[in-house]
Design an enzyme around this catalytic site. Structure first.
Site, PDB file in Angstrom:
ATOM      1  N   PRO A 140       0.873  -1.090   0.041  1.00 37.38           N
ATOM      2  CA  PRO A 140       0.068   0.100   0.050  1.00 37.38           C
ATOM      3  C   PRO A 140       0.897   1.170  -0.051  1.00 37.38           C
ATOM      4  CG  PRO A 140      -0.551  -1.625   1.804  1.00 37.38           C
ATOM      5  CD  PRO A 140       0.702  -1.783   1.089  1.00 37.38           C
ATOM      6  N   GLU A 141       0.481   2.138  -0.845  1.00 38.12           N
ATOM      7  CA  GLU A 141       1.413   3.551  -0.902  1.00 38.12           C
ATOM      8  C   GLU A 141       0.350   4.662  -0.236  1.00 38.12           C
ATOM      9  OE1 GLU A 141       2.554   4.154  -4.829  1.00 38.12           O
ATOM     10  OE2 GLU A 141       2.921   1.878  -5.339  1.00 38.12           O
TER      11      GLU A 141
ATOM     12  N   LYS B   6       3.513   5.902   4.950  1.00 37.81           N
ATOM     13  CA  LYS B   6       2.774   4.589   4.334  1.00 37.81           C
ATOM     14  C   LYS B   6       2.277   3.985   5.855  1.00 37.81           C
ATOM     15  CE  LYS B   6       5.342   3.858   0.372  1.00 37.81           C
ATOM     16  NZ  LYS B   6       6.456   3.008  -0.587  1.00 37.81           N
TER      17      LYS B   6
ATOM     18  N   ARG C  48      15.010  -1.680  -9.126  1.00 36.38           N
ATOM     19  CA  ARG C  48      13.381  -1.519  -9.239  1.00 36.38           C
ATOM     20  C   ARG C  48      12.968  -1.488 -10.568  1.00 36.38           C
ATOM     21  NH1 ARG C  48      10.972   0.092  -4.387  1.00 36.38           N
ATOM     22  NH2 ARG C  48       9.236  -0.765  -5.211  1.00 36.38           N
TER      23      ARG C  48
END
Ligand SMILES: [Zn+2]
Length: 491
Positions: free
Chosen positions: A2-3, A61, A268
């Site tokens: 979750p951001e 977050k 990433r």
């Protein structure tokens, strides 16, 4: 994971459910003990039981549940954690992978669920929270009012990191994760490995407004669910239906059709359109011939993926200045010049500010059906070139045009994705002064324009957006804001 928008959705959902309610009991399922370590479940229960929830908010977050004793329950959902609220436990099933149950005095329950056991819950006193390392290190929150262009630009200019990595780093800026970082870089037309301090101020502005509007829309859609993230009522977020590049490798770019590519940036995954997100875009310049005799298309009202922005406003309000700035600074937008029969004014460039033609040429263009609309103003003829609009939209750019309010309505009746931006002067007096000070208008033209100013101003009431042209810099910021509001919208 979750951001910011997902955690904010959870917090918004919990606020009217658990605030002012007393936690009566806490139960742990097997395997959940480690989530509250170094406390044991029994220590945790002693600390929390019988406390009333006084507030719920978000820090980066993390979910922060404040209790009447001053203790804060800091919950980090990490990879697969969920927070689910159940207002009727007797008649509904608890979630799969239930780990911890908080039971309230009214029988309602709050669940921590996680298919792994990565969720971390930390209890901090008011004093401990002030010195908690993870919060001290958090950069400015992108969903907060403290996230201003000035602070953002300063962060960029000070960093040699690649922009994709910088945006992911919660110490520089908090709230964004890999989904939204990829999306905002696409909207701003920025190459993910580009060094942050090498970005132009205009790139930074595009990125700033993309972050503001993408996160706002994501919040409105209650976040992005790929697999595990759930809203507190157990539902899924919807923003995954609006993603433009993230996890879309191989699929066509919505803007230009080029397949989206995936690359690694500092370990990433980054997703990008290789045509729209290059380091130094080479501007394609149209030749004067193409401008004057644009290619025609039969069906200009077909649905095209990009937008038309129409600037309207009274004489001397600053339409030309702002349109040049927008075309020069906002990515993916091209100014489509109007065809005019008058002579160029000093400083006006043929093919850029307008396409200047003779009366005879104009007449033959009407016969060839070259215009979406054409008309006459102060004795000169004006036409909006149809082919050039379609061609620009097909090329993957948005179109910017300057028109009369009537012309704007006409365009909106043909193209469904056209928006009218009205330019308003700070005051009538200042506008009159601007008209009087123009040395490119004749005395009779000045008189005629002064006469119609009020009428021109009144006709702006049909605009979709308005900008007060106080200073050129502020007007440009407003233009960025409006254009990114439209580009990022999901409803
Ligand atoms: Zn593209």
């Amino acid at each position: 994971m979750p951001e910011g928008p997902e955690v904010q959705t959870i917090v918004n959902g919990l606020q009217n459910k658990i605030i002012n309610h007393r936690i009566e009991n806490i139960t742990f399922a097997e395997g959940a003990e480690s989530m509250v370590a170094p406390l044991t479940p029994s220590d945790f229960r002693t600390l929390i039981a019988n406390q009333i929830v006084t507030n719920v908010h978000r820090r980066g977050k993390f979910v922060d549940i404040e209790l009447s004793s001053g203790i804060h329950l800091i919950i980090h959902l990490l990879m697969t954690g969920q927070i689910i609220f159940n207002n009727d436990p007797h008649n509904s099933q608890p979630p799969k992978f239930l780990r911890i149950v908080f039971q309230f005095e009214n029988g309602q329950e709050l669940y921590i669920a996680d298919k792994s056991t990565w969720v971390k819950i930390v209890c901090l006193s008011r004093d401990e929270i002030k010195t908690y390392k993870k919060f001290q290190d958090l950069g400015v929150d992108v969903l907060s009012e403290q996230f201003t262009f000035t602070t953002f630009y300063e962060t960029l200019t000070k960093s040699q990191r690649m922009i994709h990595s910088l945006l992911l780093n919660q110490k520089s800026l908090s709230g964004l994760g890999n989904i939204y970082v990829n999306e905002v870089l696409f909207y701003a037309g920025i190459n993910p490995p580009q060094k942050a301090n090498s970005l132009l101020q205009a790139d930074a502005m595009a990125l700033y407004y993309a972050i503001r509007h993408v996160t706002k829309e994501a919040l409105q859609q209650k976040g992005t669910t790929f697999s595990d993230y759930r809203t507190p009522d157990g539902g899924k977020g919807q923003y995954q239906n609006f993603l433009k590049v993230f996890k879309r490798a191989g699929k066509p770019c919505i803007r230009c059709g080029t397949p989206i590519e995936r690359m690694k940036v500092a370990g990433r995954s980054a997703f990008l359109c290789p045509r729209d997100q290059v380091v130094n875009p080479v501007e394609k310049t149209l030749t004067s011939k193409q401008l004057t005799f644009p290619e025609l298309h039969d069906n200009q009202s077909e649905s095209l993926p990009n937008y038309i922005f129409i600037l309207v406003g009274p004489s001397s309000v600053g339409k030309t200045t702002l349109s040049r700035q927008i075309a020069a600074k906002i990515p993916f937008i091209k100014l489509v010049p109007t065809v005019k029969t008058r002579q160029p004014r000093p400083g006006e460039v043929d093919g850029v500010d307008a396409i200047f033609v003779s009366d005879t040429e104009f007449k033959s263009m009407i016969e060839d059906d070259c215009f979406v609309i054409h008309g006459e103003c102060y004795g000169n003829k004006y036409g909006t070139p149809k082919g050039l609009i379609t061609q620009t939209l097909r090329d993957g750019s948005d179109v910017l045009i300057i028109l009369s309010p009537e012309g704007a309505l006409e365009i909106q009746s043909i193209y469904s994705n056209a928006y009218v931006i009205g330019l308003i002067p700070p005051s009538m007096d200042s506008l009159k002064r601007r008209v009087m000070n123009r040395d490119d208008y004749s005395a009779s033209e000045k008189a005629a324009r002064l006469d119609t100013l009020e009428m021109e101003l009144n006709s702006l009431s049909h605009s979709d957006f308005t900008i007060v042209t106080e200073t050129p810099e502020q007007a440009l910021h407003n233009a960025f804001d409006i254009i990114y509001t439209i580009r990022c919208k999901t409803t």
